[in-house]
Write a protein that holds these residues in place. Structure first.
Motif, PDB file in Angstrom:
ATOM      1  N   UNK A 134       0.826  -1.208   0.000  1.00 44.84           N
ATOM      2  CA  UNK A 134       0.000   0.000   0.000  1.00 44.84           C
ATOM      3  C   UNK A 134       0.856   1.252   0.000  1.00 44.84           C
ATOM      4  N   UNK A 135       1.832   1.241   0.903  1.00 44.36           N
ATOM      5  CA  UNK A 135       2.532   2.500   1.192  1.00 44.36           C
ATOM      6  C   UNK A 135       3.992   2.503   0.695  1.00 44.36           C
ATOM      7  N   UNK A 136       4.543   1.311   0.460  1.00 46.08           N
ATOM      8  CA  UNK A 136       5.970   1.193   0.135  1.00 46.08           C
ATOM      9  C   UNK A 136       6.425   2.053  -1.026  1.00 46.08           C
ATOM     10  N   UNK A 137       5.662   2.015  -2.117  1.00 45.52           N
ATOM     11  CA  UNK A 137       6.053   2.763  -3.302  1.00 45.52           C
ATOM     12  C   UNK A 137       6.164   4.262  -2.997  1.00 45.52           C
ATOM     13  N   UNK A 138       5.177   4.779  -2.267  1.00 39.79           N
ATOM     14  CA  UNK A 138       5.189   6.199  -1.918  1.00 39.79           C
ATOM     15  C   UNK A 138       6.338   6.517  -0.965  1.00 39.79           C
ATOM     16  N   UNK A 139       6.627   5.577  -0.071  1.00 41.48           N
ATOM     17  CA  UNK A 139       7.729   5.805   0.863  1.00 41.48           C
ATOM     18  C   UNK A 139       9.051   5.904   0.128  1.00 41.48           C
ATOM     19  N   UNK A 140       9.242   5.003  -0.864  1.00 37.11           N
ATOM     20  CA  UNK A 140      10.511   5.046  -1.587  1.00 37.11           C
ATOM     21  C   UNK A 140      10.573   6.231  -2.539  1.00 37.11           C
ATOM     22  N   UNK A 141       9.386   6.700  -2.996  1.00 38.85           N
ATOM     23  CA  UNK A 141       9.410   7.921  -3.789  1.00 38.85           C
ATOM     24  C   UNK A 141       9.843   9.086  -2.895  1.00 38.85           C
ATOM     25  N   UNK A 142       9.367   9.080  -1.656  1.00 44.47           N
ATOM     26  CA  UNK A 142       9.771  10.121  -0.712  1.00 44.47           C
ATOM     27  C   UNK A 142      11.281  10.043  -0.446  1.00 44.47           C
ATOM     28  N   UNK A 143      11.783   8.803  -0.322  1.00 39.33           N
ATOM     29  CA  UNK A 143      13.220   8.623  -0.077  1.00 39.33           C
ATOM     30  C   UNK A 143      14.030   9.153  -1.260  1.00 39.33           C
ATOM     31  N   UNK A 144      13.543   8.842  -2.468  1.00 40.39           N
ATOM     32  CA  UNK A 144      14.221   9.311  -3.663  1.00 40.39           C
ATOM     33  C   UNK A 144      14.226  10.846  -3.730  1.00 40.39           C
ATOM     34  N   UNK A 145      13.108  11.441  -3.335  1.00 40.84           N
ATOM     35  CA  UNK A 145      13.088  12.905  -3.377  1.00 40.84           C
ATOM     36  C   UNK A 145      13.962  13.493  -2.275  1.00 40.84           C
ATOM     37  N   UNK A 146      14.130  12.768  -1.167  1.00 40.74           N
ATOM     38  CA  UNK A 146      15.051  13.245  -0.122  1.00 40.74           C
ATOM     39  C   UNK A 146      16.474  13.296  -0.661  1.00 40.74           C
ATOM     40  N   UNK A 147      16.848  12.276  -1.446  1.00 41.99           N
ATOM     41  CA  UNK A 147      18.184  12.276  -2.061  1.00 41.99           C
ATOM     42  C   UNK A 147      18.343  13.482  -2.984  1.00 41.99           C
ATOM     43  N   UNK A 148      17.324  13.727  -3.822  1.00 45.28           N
ATOM     44  CA  UNK A 148      17.387  14.858  -4.745  1.00 45.28           C
ATOM     45  C   UNK A 148      17.426  16.187  -3.997  1.00 45.28           C
ATOM     46  N   UNK A 149      16.562  16.287  -2.979  1.00 41.35           N
ATOM     47  CA  UNK A 149      16.468  17.557  -2.252  1.00 41.35           C
ATOM     48  C   UNK A 149      17.753  17.893  -1.519  1.00 41.35           C
ATOM     49  N   UNK A 150      18.359  16.866  -0.879  1.00 38.33           N
ATOM     50  CA  UNK A 150      19.605  17.165  -0.162  1.00 38.33           C
ATOM     51  C   UNK A 150      20.704  17.551  -1.155  1.00 38.33           C
ATOM     52  N   UNK A 151      20.744  16.867  -2.286  1.00 41.53           N
ATOM     53  CA  UNK A 151      21.761  17.205  -3.295  1.00 41.53           C
ATOM     54  C   UNK A 151      21.588  18.638  -3.782  1.00 41.53           C
ATOM     55  N   UNK A 152      20.352  18.999  -4.076  1.00 43.18           N
ATOM     56  CA  UNK A 152      20.086  20.362  -4.554  1.00 43.18           C
ATOM     57  C   UNK A 152      20.427  21.373  -3.470  1.00 43.18           C
ATOM     58  N   UNK A 153      20.003  21.049  -2.263  1.00 41.48           N
ATOM     59  CA  UNK A 153      20.248  21.962  -1.152  1.00 41.48           C
ATOM     60  C   UNK A 153      21.733  22.185  -0.947  1.00 41.48           C
ATOM     61  N   UNK A 154      22.504  21.101  -1.034  1.00 40.47           N
ATOM     62  CA  UNK A 154      23.948  21.222  -0.830  1.00 40.47           C
ATOM     63  C   UNK A 154      24.581  22.023  -1.960  1.00 40.47           C
ATOM     64  N   UNK A 155      24.175  21.750  -3.211  1.00 40.37           N
ATOM     65  CA  UNK A 155      24.856  22.468  -4.290  1.00 40.37           C
ATOM     66  C   UNK A 155      24.477  23.946  -4.274  1.00 40.37           C
ATOM     67  N   UNK A 156      23.270  24.252  -3.821  1.00 39.88           N
ATOM     68  CA  UNK A 156      22.890  25.664  -3.714  1.00 39.88           C
ATOM     69  C   UNK A 156      23.709  26.343  -2.611  1.00 39.88           C
ATOM     70  N   UNK A 157      23.836  25.661  -1.474  1.00 37.83           N
ATOM     71  CA  UNK A 157      24.625  26.242  -0.387  1.00 37.83           C
ATOM     72  C   UNK A 157      26.085  26.373  -0.773  1.00 37.83           C
ATOM     73  N   UNK A 158      26.571  25.382  -1.529  1.00 35.65           N
ATOM     74  CA  UNK A 158      27.976  25.418  -1.953  1.00 35.65           C
ATOM     75  C   UNK A 158      28.234  26.620  -2.844  1.00 35.65           C
ATOM     76  N   UNK A 159      27.283  26.920  -3.717  1.00 35.61           N
ATOM     77  CA  UNK A 159      27.453  28.060  -4.610  1.00 35.61           C
ATOM     78  C   UNK A 159      27.609  29.329  -3.790  1.00 35.61           C
ATOM     79  N   UNK A 160      26.813  29.464  -2.721  1.00 36.70           N
ATOM     80  CA  UNK A 160      26.953  30.696  -1.942  1.00 36.70           C
ATOM     81  C   UNK A 160      28.178  30.645  -1.043  1.00 36.70           C
ATOM     82  N   UNK A 161      28.579  29.431  -0.639  1.00 32.75           N
ATOM     83  CA  UNK A 161      29.819  29.318   0.139  1.00 32.75           C
ATOM     84  C   UNK A 161      31.012  29.750  -0.711  1.00 32.75           C
ATOM     85  N   UNK A 162      31.004  29.322  -1.974  1.00 31.25           N
ATOM     86  CA  UNK A 162      32.118  29.663  -2.857  1.00 31.25           C
ATOM     87  C   UNK A 162      32.225  31.168  -3.106  1.00 31.25           C
TER      88      UNK A 162
END
Ligand SMILES: *[C@@H]1O[C@H](CO)[C@@H](O)[C@H](O)[C@H]1NC(C)=O
Ligand SMILES: *[C@@H]1O[C@H](CO)[C@@H](O)[C@H](O)[C@H]1NC(C)=O
Ligand SMILES: *[C@@H]1O[C@H](CO)[C@@H](O)[C@H](O)[C@H]1NC(C)=O
Ligand SMILES: *[C@@H]1O[C@H](CO)[C@@H](O)[C@H](O)[C@H]1NC(C)=O
Ligand SMILES: *[C@@H]1O[C@H](CO)[C@@H](O)[C@H](O)[C@H]1NC(C)=O
Ligand SMILES: *[C@@H]1O[C@H](CO)[C@@H](O)[C@H](O)[C@H]1NC(C)=O
Ligand SMILES: *[C@@H]1O[C@H](CO)[C@@H](O)[C@H](O)[C@H]1NC(C)=O
Length: 430
Positions: A134-162
């Protein structure tokens, strides 16, 4: 031989009687000998004091070095002042930060292939809400978006750090640059992860606050619910059986959490909250939880089963898929335990390792000092001391001669108290 030397020194006399007739005058002769001794002692003391103070005192001089190379700079004394030609340098010019993400972010489990494979396309209404199908697919979609979101968040912060700059009016030493940049990086990591976690919590709270319906009807659904007294009631809620006599209602507690697994299909479309879900369970997924919202429940889950090929294959056998998936490698080095919750990993932005490279060479090239000035402390060398002593010598002897001659004359005058026997000592040699 010794005796002659002794008599020579005993009779040593630098002063000559100025008696016009050169008549031997015992008294005057003795005075002259004493004057000679006084002269030698004072001369010796003055000269050795002079030599000693010259020898011990240091000579400080200012040295300027034009366009020093990095190697030259590193050999300069610590107090060298080397103004940079550029005062403000941005971190991006000499610091590089790379990240290695948790292996789940490069695993099969965030791929579309996996998310599609675990999606249960037949009617999920007859499945228990905590069922993985019931819920597994949505949970793993959430996990996948967590990977994307953290990556985006880090690269955005890195740009301002640089873009951030370090103020360096003078060339800073390697150790100062290292510690300064390390502090900034530490700060950057903390800020980035705090910001991310706060944003995530905000989104979660907003969803709950607005009572948004999960598309999977895991948090709220129009259902007939059999209450403890046995009657059926239509209600808009989602409840999970927690223990023998308590259940968790998602509208009251957004953190409902029950073990996820594969359960036997229900025969009715209403939920009997009294049912013993352990009796229905065909397979328990270790550490994996289900709950009101897919995002909340994946955050509270651990990925233990997905490190274990046996566990994964068993789970796959319940799903209508022929595809094969590879479990994560448990022996791969990680700073997280397999039993860490996804929340613990996300709190660290899913980063296993921050790879930072602080290039001092690049820093130095950016700073590009035009010149270095420093004071050089030097001991007087022997030639230097001798030259000074010889220069001083003439004046010293002249002054000593005058003073001692006058003192001896004065003493004589006092002792004899005869105006006739005026003595004048003349210095004749050294
Ligand atoms: C069961 O409880 C509900 C409210 O909690 C009540 O309305 C209903 O009458 C009860 N049914 C029985 C059979 O006691
Ligand atoms: C759920 O309800 C049943 C029925 O009373 C009970 O036996 C069981 O222990 C409860 N708890 C869980 C976690 O299944
Ligand atoms: C639930 O009830 C059953 C018997 O009805 C009992 O054996 C079991 O230990 C209970 N579980 C809990 C968690 O209280
Ligand atoms: C892997 O999973 C199986 C089945 O769930 C279990 O029996 C086994 O102990 C697990 N192995 C490890 C290393 O956890
Ligand atoms: C799985 O493979 C079998 C034969 O290898 C095939 O008959 C079946 O349709 C496949 N099922 C799916 C869901 O692809
Ligand atoms: C798992 O990781 C270890 C250590 O990195 C490596 O030696 C091993 O080959 C990996 N196993 C697989 C199946 O990739
Ligand atoms: C850091 O980067 C420089 C080039 O930018 C490279 O030469 C050096 O090997 C790197 N050091 C590490 C530890 O990666």
């Amino acid at each position: 031989m010794m005796n002659t030397l002794k008599t020579y020194f005993l009779n040593l006399n630098f002063f000559q009687s100025s008696n016009p007739y050169n008549q031997p005058d015992d008294h005057e002769h003795r005075s002259n000998i004493i004057a000679t001794r006084v002269y030698i002692i004072i001369y010796g003391i003055t000269l050795s004091t002079l030599i000693l103070s010259l020898w011990l005192s240091a000579n400080i001089s200012q040295v300027t070095l034009e366009y020093p190379t990095q190697n030259q700079f590193q050999t300069l004394p610590l107090d060298a002042q080397c103004p940079c030609s550029r005062i403000s340098l941005s971190y991006g010019q000499f610091v590089s930060i790379q990240t290695r993400f948790h292996q789940v972010c490069s695993s099969d489990f965030i791929s579309d292939r996996w998310i599609k494979a675990i999606f249960y396309d037949s009617d999920a209404t007859y499945l228990y809400r905590a069922d993985f199908r019931t819920i597994g697919s949505a949970q793993f979609r959430a996990l996948s978006s967590l990977c994307d979101l953290t990556k985006t968040s880090i690269s955005r912060s890195l740009a301002s750090f640089n873009m951030k700059s370090i103020i360096s009016p003078y060339v800073l030493s390697q150790s100062v640059i290292q510690s300064e940049v390390q502090t900034s990086i530490e700060q950057f990591r903390l800020t980035t992860s705090n910001t991310f976690v706060k944003q995530l919590e905000f989104v979660q709270k907003m969803i709950i606050g607005n009572q948004l319906l999960s598309a999977l009807q895991t948090n709220i659904a129009p259902l007939y619910v059999q209450i403890f007294n046995g009657s059926l009631q239509l209600g808009y809620y989602m409840v999970y059986n927690i223990s023998n006599d308590s259940y968790c209602d998602c509208q009251i507690n957004d953190n409902c959490r029950v073990p996820s697994g594969i359960f036997k299909e229900l025969k009715q479309s209403y939920i009997n909250i009294l049912f013993d879900n352990t009796q229905l369970m065909s397979m328990k997924i270790d550490g994996f939880s289900a709950g009101c919202m897919p995002m909340d429940s994946i955050l509270q889950s651990t990925l233990q089963c997905f490190y274990n090929q046996t566990c994964l294959n068993e789970l796959l056998s319940f799903l209508s898929t022929n595809e094969s998936f590879t479990a994560m490698n448990i022996s791969k080095y990680s700073r997280f335990e397999p039993s860490s919750t996804v929340k613990e990993i996300v709190n660290e932005l899913m980063v296993e390792e921050w790879i930072t490279n602080i290039s001092y060479e690049k820093y130095y090239a950016q700073c590009a000092p035009i010149q270095c000035t420093y004071s050089k402390v030097e001991k007087h060398d022997l030639v230097n001391v001798l030259t000074t002593v010889i220069t001083f010598h003439g004046g010293l002897t002249l002054v000593l001669k005058l003073i001692i001659t006058h003192i001896v004359r004065f003493i004589h005058r006092k002792k004899d108290n005869e105006p006739s026997s005026q003595i004048s000592c003349t210095y004749y040699a050294v």
